[in-house]
Structure formats: structure tokens, C-alpha cells
Enzyme design. Structure first.
Site, PDB file in Angstrom:
ATOM      1  N   ASP A  39      13.734  27.764   5.606  1.00  0.00           N
ATOM      2  CA  ASP A  39      14.179  26.741   4.652  1.00  0.00           C
ATOM      3  C   ASP A  39      15.552  26.171   5.007  1.00  0.00           C
ATOM      4  O   ASP A  39      15.748  24.968   5.064  1.00  0.00           O
ATOM      5  CB  ASP A  39      14.144  27.267   3.211  1.00  0.00           C
ATOM      6  CG  ASP A  39      14.892  28.579   3.017  1.00  0.00           C
ATOM      7  OD1 ASP A  39      15.254  29.227   4.021  1.00  0.00           O
ATOM      8  OD2 ASP A  39      15.104  28.964   1.851  1.00  0.00           O
ATOM      9  N   SER A  70      15.176  38.518 -25.492  1.00  0.00           N
ATOM     10  CA  SER A  70      14.165  38.827 -24.483  1.00  0.00           C
ATOM     11  C   SER A  70      13.396  40.063 -24.912  1.00  0.00           C
ATOM     12  O   SER A  70      13.964  40.971 -25.532  1.00  0.00           O
ATOM     13  CB  SER A  70      14.850  39.078 -23.136  1.00  0.00           C
ATOM     14  OG  SER A  70      13.976  39.731 -22.233  1.00  0.00           O
ATOM     15  N   ALA A 126      12.520  41.848  -7.397  1.00  0.00           N
ATOM     16  CA  ALA A 126      11.388  42.041  -6.473  1.00  0.00           C
ATOM     17  C   ALA A 126      11.264  40.894  -5.481  1.00  0.00           C
ATOM     18  O   ALA A 126      10.464  40.944  -4.568  1.00  0.00           O
ATOM     19  CB  ALA A 126      10.091  42.183  -7.265  1.00  0.00           C
ATOM     20  N   SER A 129      11.025  35.613  -7.801  1.00  0.00           N
ATOM     21  CA  SER A 129      11.621  34.466  -8.496  1.00  0.00           C
ATOM     22  C   SER A 129      11.651  34.564 -10.009  1.00  0.00           C
ATOM     23  O   SER A 129      11.316  33.624 -10.710  1.00  0.00           O
ATOM     24  CB  SER A 129      10.933  33.162  -8.087  1.00  0.00           C
ATOM     25  OG  SER A 129      11.112  32.950  -6.735  1.00  0.00           O
ATOM     26  N   ASP A 175      12.273  28.343  -4.430  1.00  0.00           N
ATOM     27  CA  ASP A 175      11.802  29.104  -5.589  1.00  0.00           C
ATOM     28  C   ASP A 175      11.554  28.198  -6.791  1.00  0.00           C
ATOM     29  O   ASP A 175      10.483  28.200  -7.395  1.00  0.00           O
ATOM     30  CB  ASP A 175      12.814  30.187  -5.969  1.00  0.00           C
ATOM     31  CG  ASP A 175      12.948  31.250  -4.895  1.00  0.00           C
ATOM     32  OD1 ASP A 175      12.226  31.162  -3.885  1.00  0.00           O
ATOM     33  OD2 ASP A 175      13.786  32.151  -5.053  1.00  0.00           O
TER      34      ASP A 175
END
Length: 393
Positions: A39, A70, A126, A129, A175
Site C-alpha cells: 500500500d 460499549s 488481531a 480492523s 482498512d
């Protein structure tokens, strides 16, 4: 996808009842199928949106206060729209908060307060994204509820600005772009420099994408990333003797590079450049074989990508290499590779549906025996980008 009724109940427990309508939005996680460390070199990437990601339950308020909560993290806050500065102690809340700030900067100010409840299905750290998913779902929901025009390419750019300028993470566009612009059963061929893109059908038939999380904390990424980036820039400087107008490795094709790679005297710099140019070529070959519905050849390109990231770019490490090697021993696996920045994070494998449970058992056992770590596995389908999934819940 999350249970919207259960999330609505949790939302009301936190924020109480009101006459205003509750809406639900979803943004996926993403996996890059092939095209790693291309990228920032002006090359192509080939990401796909996943079916799991971040669900946002949101309701307007009568005042100028924003509530952040959350289901995954304990920290909750109520913050005035007029005081949305970055604060380290606000932790994860800085990601959605930054979207309010950047929407206003781009001419889309939010006119009232909102209560927000995020539910994430993406494991943090992980490399799938989770932060981009939060940013994109926040921006999309606010633009929708404020009745501003929706442009998913602009939403991706706005979410990237939030991460770069508000949170302070120097990420590229891939992402956010994949999360905002994904399409079911398609991957995205994206040129990161120009944002030219097209959806390419990914008809995996009886094969599943299985993501393996090494659960190795990625400690070296920033310094190694900066070092690789400067080595690629150094390669460009050497190659400019023959190609004075190039500024990025991705501006050369494989034949041009092979003819003039002798201009790079430093062995390490040469290896880095070789990976980038060959990886871009692998992405383009991937499109050809997928359009011919040749999954077997795509699997071989995935393996070639991992070998190159291990031997030429040197960003894999014991954990990723162990997981890929174990994956390739399982019958029914067409290909496997690391995905993301490297030094931990995840692998992605193309596994026949009849072999998925064997894969999880066998790869998990071998990986733990060698590394002492317990991996996690996610069986994935390719899903849509950000979308509204419920209104007036």
C-alpha cells in the site's frame, strides 16, 4: 451479526427509555487476501469485508451531550459536543469521538446529542480492523441521521483522517476503505494512491476463509514498519538512475525491476524491493485466476505471498510461520498466508468446508505445542461494507 433486540435491551438499560427512535448500523471487519506491504509503495491491495464487525445502536438526544458505551469495554462517558478534544484517559472513546470532530471540519456538523452503544465482534489487536470498523460505522450513522449525503469513499477518507490526525496512528487507507466499500462475495482491488478500485467476485464455492489469530502481541510493528518503509524508499533512489521519474516501487512492473535490480547494491534493500514488486504482480495474477474461477492457483499465490513476506520482507516471525506451515499440512487447504503488518496478528487460509473442523483442531494443536500460545479461529464469509441494519427498533 449481533442480536439487535438484545442490544436494544442493553441500550435501554444504560440510557433509559425515550420517545426518540433507536437505529442500528453495522460496519464489518476486513481481511487482506493478498498484497501485503504494497500500500505505501504505490501498489495494489486486495482486501475483503467480513460478515462480523461492529454494530452501533444509536438514538438522538434533546441536548448537546454524547453518550459513549460499549458491550466489550467497561469505560463509559458522557461528553459535550462542544468539548470533544482528544484525551488519553478516554481510551477507545477517542475513535468515535474523533469522527464528530472531523465531520464538523469537513462541513457536516452534528446538530444535537446522541447516545451510542457499540458492540464489537472483532478481537482487538488481531489486525482485522476493529478501529476502522468503529470509525466508519460512527461516521456513516451520523451522516445518515443528520440527513447529509452518503459517499462511502469520502467516509473512508474521513475515518482515516480521524485515526491519523485525532488518534495519532499513521495508518494507510486500506482498512477504512474496505470497511466502507465492501460488497458481499466480492473482494476489492484497490490502488491505495489513487483510490481507483473495483469489486472482484470471490466465488469460494465449497471453500471457506479461516482466519487464525496467533494471539501473539505485536511488539515490533512500528519500528520494523518504519525501517521497511525507508528501505523501500532507498530502493527507489537507486532505481531512479534508470527511471528518474519514479517515486514509488509500485510504478515499476516486474520485468522492468528484474532488468535493473542490479542497480541496488545493498542486499537487504534489494530483498525488500523484490518482495514489493513481486507481491504487486501476485495481486494482479490473483485477479486473473479468480476471474477464471481458479481457486487452486489463487491458493498457490497466497503461499507465494507468505514465503516472500518471510524470506524477503522478513515480517512474519515464529508464530505466523508455525501457523501457516501447520495449515498447509491439512488436506483440503488450498493456501495460507499471514495477513496484516506481521510479527503476530493473523493468518488467512482457504479451507474446504469438509476440512474446517480438522483444520481448527490440527492447526491449533500443533501451534500450541510449538509456541505455547493458544490460537483463536474464525470461519468467515465475505460480507457487505457499512450499512444500516435496523431503524425504529
Amino acid at each position: 451479526m449481533a442480536d439487535l433486540q438484545a442490544l436494544k435491551d442493553t441500550f435501554i438499560e444504560i440510557y433509559g427509555n425515550s420517545a426518540a427512535a433507536i437505529s442500528a448500523f453495522h460496519a464489518p471487519g476486513r481481511v487482506n487476501l493478498i498484497g501485503e506491504h504494497t500500500d505505501y509503495n504505490g501498489g495494489y491491495v486486495f482486501p475483503a469485508a467480513l460478515t462480523f464487525g461492529t454494530t452501533l445502536i444509536i438514538r438522538p438526544r434533546q441536548d448537546r451531550v454524547i453518550g459513549f458505551a460499549s458491550t466489550n469495554l467497561a469505560l463509559r462517558k458522557q461528553i459535550s459536543i462542544d468539548d470533544l478534544s482528544y484525551r488519553e484517559e478516554d481510551d477507545w472513546i477517542n475513535y468515535p469521538k474523533g469522527n464528530f470532530v472531523h465531520l464538523a471540519k469537513e462541513g457536516f456538523p452534528v446538530t444535537q446529542g446522541y447516545d451510542l452503544l457499540f458492540h464489537g465482534e472483532i478481537p482487538n489487536g488481531a489486525g482485522l480492523s476493529s478501529s476502522a470498523s468503529i470509525e466508519v460505522v460512527t461516521a456513516f450513522s451520523l451522516l445518515t441521521l443528520e440527513k447529509y449525503p452518503i459517499d462511502t469513499v469520502k467516509i473512508a477518507l474521513l475515518a482515516q483522517k480521524t485515526e491519523n490526525q485525532f488518534v495519532g496512528v499513521n495508518c494507510g487507507i486500506m482498512d477504512q476503505f474496505a470497511v466502507a466499500n465492501g460488497k458481499k462475495d466480492h473482494a476489492i482491488l484497490l490502488m491505495c494512491d489513487t483510490l481507483e478500485y473495483r469489486h472482484v467476485p470471490f466465488q469460494s464455492g465449497s471453500y471457506k476463509l479461516v482466519i487464525g489469530n496467533t494471539n501473539k502481541r505485536r511488539g515490533l510493528v512500528d519500528s520494523a514498519y518504519n525501517e521497511r518503509r525507508s528501505q523501500c524508499e532507498q530502493a527507489v533512489t537507486y532505481l531512479q538512475k534508470q527511471f528518474p521519474s519514479i517515486t514509488l516501487l509500485g510504478q515499476l512492473n516486474l520485468a522492468q525491476f528484474n532488468e535493473f535490480k542490479h542497480l541496488i547494491p545493498d542486499e537487504t534493500v534489494l530483498r525488500r524491493a523484490q518482495h514489493v514488486v513481486e507481491e504487486i504482480d501476485r495481486v494482479l495474477k490473483s485477479i486473473e485466476v479468480l476471474e477464471a474461477n481458479d481457486l487452486e492457483s489463487f491458493g498457490k499465490l497466497m503461499i507465494g505471498s507468505h514465503d516472500s513476506l518471510r524470506d524477503l520482507y522478513e515480517v512474519t516471525g515464529v508464530e505466523l510461520d508455525t501457523m501457516v506451515a501447520a495449515a498447509l499440512k491439512v488436506p483440503g487447504v488450498l493456501g495460507a498466508r499471514m495477513t496484516g503488518a506481521g510479527f503476530g496478528g493473523c493468518t488467512v487460509s482457504l479451507v474446504h468446508e469438509d476440512s474446517v473442523q480438522t483444520f481448527i483442531d490440527q492447526v491449533g494443536k500443533e501451534y500450541t505445542e510449538i509456541t505455547g500460545l493458544t490460537p483463536s479461529f474464525y470461519v468467515c464469509d465475505i460480507g457487505n461494507g457499512v450499512e444500516q441494519v435496523g431503524e425504529a427498533l
